[in-house]
Write an enzyme that holds these catalytic residues in place. Sequence first.
Site, PDB file in Angstrom:
ATOM      1  N   GLU A 250       0.816  -1.204   0.039  1.00 59.89           N
ATOM      2  CA  GLU A 250       0.125   0.012  -0.159  1.00 59.89           C
ATOM      3  C   GLU A 250       0.744   1.440  -0.101  1.00 59.89           C
ATOM      4  O   GLU A 250       1.647   1.588   0.937  1.00 59.89           O
ATOM      5  CB  GLU A 250      -1.057  -0.037   1.458  1.00 59.89           C
ATOM      6  CG  GLU A 250      -1.961  -0.998   1.398  1.00 59.89           C
ATOM      7  CD  GLU A 250      -3.050  -1.126   0.215  1.00 59.89           C
ATOM      8  OE1 GLU A 250      -3.001   0.031  -0.448  1.00 59.89           O
ATOM      9  OE2 GLU A 250      -3.848  -1.899   0.242  1.00 59.89           O
ATOM     10  N   CYS A 284      -2.433   8.741   3.330  1.00 58.32           N
ATOM     11  CA  CYS A 284      -2.316   8.165   1.973  1.00 58.32           C
ATOM     12  C   CYS A 284      -3.450   8.433   1.003  1.00 58.32           C
ATOM     13  O   CYS A 284      -3.089   8.951  -0.091  1.00 58.32           O
ATOM     14  CB  CYS A 284      -2.187   6.469   1.995  1.00 58.32           C
ATOM     15  SG  CYS A 284      -3.513   5.934   2.765  1.00 58.32           S
TER      16      CYS A 284
HETATM   17  P1  NAD Z   1       8.628   5.302   4.072  1.00 58.45           P
HETATM   18  O1  NAD Z   1       8.676   4.333   2.866  1.00 58.45           O
HETATM   19  O2  NAD Z   1       9.503   6.196   4.438  1.00 58.45           O
HETATM   20  O3  NAD Z   1       8.702   4.201   5.265  1.00 58.45           O
HETATM   21  C1  NAD Z   1       7.576   3.048   5.515  1.00 58.45           C
HETATM   22  C2  NAD Z   1       8.330   2.048   5.962  1.00 58.45           C
HETATM   23  O4  NAD Z   1       9.392   1.446   5.311  1.00 58.45           O
HETATM   24  C3  NAD Z   1       8.985   2.696   7.356  1.00 58.45           C
HETATM   25  O5  NAD Z   1       8.714   1.560   8.352  1.00 58.45           O
HETATM   26  C4  NAD Z   1      10.417   2.570   7.121  1.00 58.45           C
HETATM   27  O6  NAD Z   1      11.359   2.125   8.298  1.00 58.45           O
HETATM   28  C5  NAD Z   1      10.665   1.151   6.372  1.00 58.45           C
HETATM   29  N1  NAD Z   1      11.798   1.089   5.621  1.00 58.45           N
HETATM   30  C6  NAD Z   1      12.586   2.106   4.985  1.00 58.45           C
HETATM   31  N2  NAD Z   1      13.378   1.595   4.111  1.00 58.45           N
HETATM   32  C7  NAD Z   1      13.056   0.303   3.687  1.00 58.45           C
HETATM   33  C8  NAD Z   1      13.621  -0.585   2.743  1.00 58.45           C
HETATM   34  N3  NAD Z   1      14.637  -0.516   2.121  1.00 58.45           N
HETATM   35  N4  NAD Z   1      12.842  -1.821   2.895  1.00 58.45           N
HETATM   36  C9  NAD Z   1      11.864  -2.125   3.538  1.00 58.45           C
HETATM   37  N5  NAD Z   1      11.144  -1.011   4.299  1.00 58.45           N
HETATM   38  C10 NAD Z   1      11.971   0.064   4.689  1.00 58.45           C
HETATM   39  O7  NAD Z   1       7.159   5.955   3.977  1.00 58.45           O
HETATM   40  P2  NAD Z   1       6.710   6.737   5.181  1.00 58.45           P
HETATM   41  O8  NAD Z   1       7.456   8.297   4.932  1.00 58.45           O
HETATM   42  O9  NAD Z   1       6.959   6.331   6.814  1.00 58.45           O
HETATM   43  O10 NAD Z   1       5.312   7.024   5.039  1.00 58.45           O
HETATM   44  C11 NAD Z   1       4.916   8.076   3.971  1.00 58.45           C
HETATM   45  C12 NAD Z   1       4.404   7.432   2.677  1.00 58.45           C
HETATM   46  O11 NAD Z   1       3.515   6.364   2.928  1.00 58.45           O
HETATM   47  C13 NAD Z   1       3.574   8.206   1.728  1.00 58.45           C
HETATM   48  O12 NAD Z   1       4.223   8.094   0.427  1.00 58.45           O
HETATM   49  C14 NAD Z   1       2.273   7.752   1.723  1.00 58.45           C
HETATM   50  O13 NAD Z   1       1.408   8.270   0.826  1.00 58.45           O
HETATM   51  C15 NAD Z   1       2.571   6.312   2.102  1.00 58.45           C
HETATM   52  N6  NAD Z   1       1.335   5.867   2.742  1.00 58.45           N
HETATM   53  C16 NAD Z   1       0.359   4.876   1.932  1.00 58.45           C
HETATM   54  C17 NAD Z   1      -0.750   4.285   2.585  1.00 58.45           C
HETATM   55  C18 NAD Z   1      -1.713   3.383   1.851  1.00 58.45           C
HETATM   56  O14 NAD Z   1      -2.319   2.872   2.459  1.00 58.45           O
HETATM   57  N7  NAD Z   1      -1.492   3.276   0.678  1.00 58.45           N
HETATM   58  C19 NAD Z   1      -0.897   4.538   4.090  1.00 58.45           C
HETATM   59  C20 NAD Z   1      -0.106   5.490   4.743  1.00 58.45           C
HETATM   60  C21 NAD Z   1       1.048   6.091   3.973  1.00 58.45           C
END
Ligand code: NAD
Length: 472
Positions: A250, A284
């Site tokens: 997501e 999101c």
């Molecule tokens: P992010 O991608 O920076 O981080 C998300 C998670 O991934 C964190 O727990 C982070 O520690 C982890 N992560 C970091 N590097 C990684 C890697 N290499 N491999 C696997 N995991 C890793 O996102 P964010 O800044 O925490 O959240 C904001 C983003 O999330 C926005 O783009 C938003 O649109 C999206 N979002 C989407 C939904 C949805 O349901 N579609 C819901 C909420 C947020």
Amino acid sequence: MKDTTETIGLIANGERPETPRRFDVTNPGTGGVAGTAPDAGQEELDRAVAAAKAAFPMWSAKSDAELAAACNAVADKLEQHAEELAQLITAEQGKPLDGIGSRWEMGGAVAWARYTAGLSLPLQVLQDTDQGRVEMHRKPLGVVGSITPWNFPVLIAVWHILPALRTGNTVVSKPSPLTPLASLRMIELMNEVLPAGVVNSVSCQDGAFNMGAAMSAHVDIAKIVFTGSCGTGQKVMQSGAETMKRLTLEMGGNDAGIVLPDANPEQIAEGLFWGAFINNGQTCAAMKRLYVHDDIHDAVCDALVAFARNIKVGEGSLEDSMLGPVQNQMQFDKLSRLVAQAKERGQVLLGGEPGQGLFYPPTIIAGMGADDPLVYEEQFGPALPIIRYTELEDALLQANALDVGLGGSVWSGDIAAAKSVALRMECGSVWVNSHGMIQPNAPFGGAKKSGLGVEFGEEGLKEYTQIQVIFA
Ligand code: NAD
């Protein structure tokens, strides 16, 4: 000041493994320290995964009724501790306690947990004739790794963990390093009602060692359910390829709202505002671009600004705050850059200047076009660009032009007309006269680069299972 979160730890096999290091979690409203969390590494991850793997045979052998009862026990636990968790969410995430804030998030977490407990995927008989009987079973996958973002830390973790448990999988959960406290505490609470090893946690500061990346490549994790940005989701997919991981991704979006010429500006102003500014735009499926027909463009802008003017922005713990701060500096800097660029050409109707610390007022900028970064980049913050249109075809073309497609909305007095426009939008969900109103019985997922698979309802539950067909 004493760290009241120092007792919040990791859980593996129902126990609390010692982690020598802890890291500070910032309170975005005060700039102070909200608490500290364990800075785990590969060793702690391996221990958590081993615990989940060892618990899988016992958990997956539970009956459907036992799994449902366990999920309901988790929902009860969350409900009993809702206030404690809401306080932690506000301290680390910044959102207000009231309104559409952390108490609301906890209400959603309990509701989703209960709804998921009530779902079931019974075996399907595909054929039962003289030629034989063909049954389709849905079997759990094994260890599910959950990776969550910082915007709705507890709610999103519940969206991941409950369907995994309900279908007989065991879990290793990893919160965002920006908001680990409420999630880790939640896993502790879940362990008060679940057998050891069924749900385990790891947290990490994401420095030299990246926990999410290690989970995505781990040989003993069968599936990753990930919510976060598009770029990180793509990395998860790449790392998971080696072990052929099952994935639910997501990811980010850049949702468009389209206001048709027959909409009533006063009636839709409140819905437009919250559709865009829910959780300070850090949602999101929030509306991130608004296309308004020329005939009512100015009236919609006036009504929206009149509503937005009365929104109080402040620290989440203050009673009258309706929106909190931006959650982190990186997000704040991105938002500031996008607004500064938008101001060079657009007309600032409200806000437009950063406040103190991480506070940013609701910002509405008209006169935007397809080539403005505030329109084509996901701002993920409290700034809404308004784009004027005359031809619906042109608005649809622009709405569909991006490579993401999470949600969208159409605003009109004519529901049938709005629905026909909705069907032409390239995204996973479209709302008529509202935006982002997800619910546990409706599948939610993204088109294009916004994701893979869906969450919620039976369709979401299926993603935690492997089909096995028995021919007898
Ligand atoms: P992010 O991608 O920076 O981080 C998300 C998670 O991934 C964190 O727990 C982070 O520690 C982890 N992560 C970091 N590097 C990684 C890697 N290499 N491999 C696997 N995991 C890793 O996102 P964010 O800044 O925490 O959240 C904001 C983003 O999330 C926005 O783009 C938003 O649109 C999206 N979002 C989407 C939904 C949805 O349901 N579609 C819901 C909420 C947020």
